[in-house]
Design a protein around this motif. Structure first.
Motif, short mmCIF file in Angstrom:
data_model
loop_
_atom_site.label_atom_id
_atom_site.label_comp_id
_atom_site.label_asym_id
_atom_site.label_seq_id
_atom_site.Cartn_x
_atom_site.Cartn_y
_atom_site.Cartn_z
N VAL A 201 -0.02 -12.11 -6.28
CA VAL A 201 1.50 -11.47 -6.38
C VAL A 201 1.43 -10.72 -4.78
O VAL A 201 0.42 -9.73 -4.46
CB VAL A 201 1.55 -10.50 -7.32
CG1 VAL A 201 2.97 -9.90 -7.40
CG2 VAL A 201 1.47 -11.43 -8.58
N THR A 251 4.82 -14.31 -3.81
CA THR A 251 3.31 -14.64 -3.57
C THR A 251 2.96 -14.59 -2.37
O THR A 251 3.87 -14.73 -1.43
CB THR A 251 2.64 -15.57 -4.50
OG1 THR A 251 3.08 -16.83 -3.94
CG2 THR A 251 3.00 -15.58 -6.01
N TYR A 278 -2.31 -12.28 -10.09
CA TYR A 278 -1.99 -13.36 -9.73
C TYR A 278 -0.56 -13.98 -10.50
O TYR A 278 -0.67 -13.63 -11.69
CB TYR A 278 -3.08 -14.42 -9.98
CG TYR A 278 -4.27 -14.40 -8.89
CD1 TYR A 278 -4.20 -14.98 -7.89
CD2 TYR A 278 -5.44 -13.40 -9.48
CE1 TYR A 278 -5.53 -14.76 -7.05
CE2 TYR A 278 -6.36 -13.30 -8.53
CZ TYR A 278 -6.67 -13.78 -7.38
OH TYR A 278 -7.74 -13.65 -6.52
N ASP A 299 2.50 -13.37 -14.74
CA ASP A 299 1.38 -12.74 -13.92
C ASP A 299 0.22 -12.42 -14.96
O ASP A 299 0.52 -11.97 -15.98
CB ASP A 299 1.95 -11.44 -13.54
CG ASP A 299 3.08 -11.86 -12.38
OD1 ASP A 299 3.17 -12.91 -11.94
OD2 ASP A 299 3.91 -10.92 -11.71
#
Length: 350
Positions: A201, A251, A278, A299
């Motif tokens: 992210v 991202t 992530y 996430d």
């Protein structure tokens, strides 16, 4: 008198059998039970079939054609004729090619053929049969041309056009693991492939990174049921690798892509950095090669394992660290006891 009569019966029974040409098809395309499945992306791609024949048709051609109907008739105006081998044609082998798009267009060959479809407008599955038909010899003496056509081709190849992508999957659960995330994907159809992509992210450390709802909570992290077992940890042959830059919105950096056959448990994304959030997204690829739309993004944050039992589960039972890793007390003794049982079972197997 009996023997001559029986002889006449035997002669008659063999004479009425039809004789004539035979055509054998082969294909280099991947086929399952003689069915070649074509996705929408390959609608205009030629399909190639080789043929070999023996014998000749009786007072007519051998027709090689594609139909949505039944093999064994003279080609209709809605069928796609690939070759017509007349009685003067002595070729014993050859090649025919066609695309699904051509077969779709041929279905509009007459006024009552219905709505003509194309690769773009055909939105339901449709199958086309590869046929060879001819008139054969028959009759009481086996010398008469039959009025009707017969199916003389084999095996029964079918080209199935499948333009429909799989339904959109969903990420039902993410289990935080040490340098990894175990992803449960729901909605995958049988015999399909599950794909999970993960990327960092871009706004690491913000309110949407590593929340209690989806990252490393006691509720769903590292349980015996679905975390670190052989069922869901098959990542060695899962196709993991970096596949390019910035494929997921919001991202940064390269994307890790992992694939796994449906029905084989969670998709485990390894090689991640603990404490980094992530973003995950799942897609499904069906047997035809059609790709679903991406799932809602989720996430999650991998967390470092603390304790011998976590290391024991995550690494398939390989010990990391000494006795201090248990933390002491009853809990530590229980962990060591479990580890001892596991080690004992390993010795028995070996």
């Amino acid at each position: 008198m009996r023997l001559p009569f029986i002889g006449l019966l035997l002669f008659a029974s063999t004479a009425v059998a039809q004789t004539g040409p035979t055509v054998v098809f082969t294909s280099s395309s991947t086929a399952t039970n003689n069915t070649v499945t074509v996705p929408k992306s390959e609608c205009g791609q030629e399909r190639r079939f080789s043929w070999q024949r023996s014998g000749s048709a009786c007072e007519d051609s051998i027709y090689l054609y594609v139909t949505t109907g039944t093999c064994g008739t003279r080609p209709a105006s809605t069928d796609l004729v690939l070759a017509s081998l007349d009685t003067a044609n002595t070729a014993t082998n050859g090649v025919v090619t066609f695309t699904v798009g051509e077969a779709l267009a041929a279905r509009g060959g007459n006024s009552d053929a219905g709505t003509v479809t194309t690769c773009d407008t055909q939105d339901t599955e449709i199958s086309f049969k590869l046929c060879a038909s001819a008139r054969r010899l028959g009759g009481s003496l086996g010398l008469d041309c039959q009025e009707t056509f017969s199916n003389v081709g084999s095996p029964p190849f079918v080209v199935k056009y499948d333009p429909q992508p799989p339904a959109t999957p969903s990420i039902a659960k993410v289990i935080a693991r040490d340098s990894a995330l175990s992803v449960q994907v729901d909605g995958a159809e049988a015999n399909s492939t599950v794909v999970v992509e993960a990327a960092r992210v871009a706004t690491a450390g913000s309110d949407d990174a590593g929340t209690d709802e989806d990252a490393g909570t006691d509720t769903d992290a590292g349980t015996d049921t679905d975390a670190g077992t052989d069922v869901d940890a098959g990542t060695e042959d899962g196709g993991q690798g970096l596949v390019g830059a910035l494929a997921l919105e919001g991202t940064t950096g390269p994307v890790t892509r992992v694939t796994k056959a449906s029905g084989e448990g969670n998709v485990v994304v390894n090689g991640l950095t603990n404490g980094v959030t992530y973003r995950l997204q799942a897609t499904i690829i069906d047997t035809a090669g059609n790709v679903s739309t991406g799932s809602a993004q989720v996430d999650a944050t991998p967390v470092k394992s603390n304790g011998l039992f976590d290391a024991y589960v995550e690494d398939g039972g390989q010990e990391r660290g000494g006795c201090a890793a248990t933390g002491g007390g009853i809990a530590g003794g229980a962990v060591l006891a479990a580890l001892g049982i596991w080690l004992s079972s390993r010795r028995k197997v070996s």
